[in-house]
Design a protein around this motif. Structure first.
Motif: not given
Length: 150
Positions: A14-22, A24-26, A30-31, A70-73
């Motif tokens: 998704e191209k939407n900006s991600v809130p900072s609390e989300e 940290t979950v991402f 990812a890890e 996708e995450m590294t993009s």
């Protein structure tokens, strides 16, 4: 597991900006996904045999690689993934092994693989090596230490 990874892929894309609390979950996800990929990347080599074309672990690993690409993009997750130990080395080693497997016998990893039927076009491992190269490139993007490793 494949369906869950596809849902994650949709959310990450998704191209939407991600809130900072989300974010940290991402980053935690990812890890975790990077660790899973590192553990299971050898499963893809089972696809060199035609009998293992539907191997579930291999399909999960392919989808994990898609999500990591996708995450590294996205720059928010990129920095954290670039700093993970051994992810880059695992991607490079897996690329070497799949390239070698393609040279040893005609299979889905062979560079000059002749497409003779519809089932081979839709094989889930088609493009696996290019996705590995994409991940390696993304992990090296603006990161001198990783560039030197490659």
């Amino acid at each position: 597991r494949v369906t869950l990874l596809e849902l994650m892929m949709t959310k990450v894309s998704e191209k939407n900006s991600v809130p900072s609390e989300e974010m940290t979950v991402f980053v935690r996800h990812a890890e975790f996904l990077a660790g899973c990929f590192q553990e299971k990347c050898g499963a893809v080599l089972k696809l060199t045999a035609a009998a293992d074309a539907e191997d579930e672990e291999a399909l999960v690993t392919i989808r994990l690689l898609d999500v990591l690409c996708e995450m590294t993009s996205h720059t928010g997750q990129l920095e954290h993934l670039q700093a993970l130990p051994d992810l880059l080395e695992t991607a490079i080693d897996t690329l070497r092994l799949t390239h070698l497997a393609g040279k040893q016998a005609v299979n889905v990893f062979t560079a000059t693989h002749a497409v003779t039927g519809q089932e081979e076009i839709s094989h889930p491992a088609v493009g696996f090596k290019s996705h590995l190269i994409r991940l390696i490139g993304n992990l090296c993007y603006k990161n001198k230490e990783n560039q030197d490793k490659v």
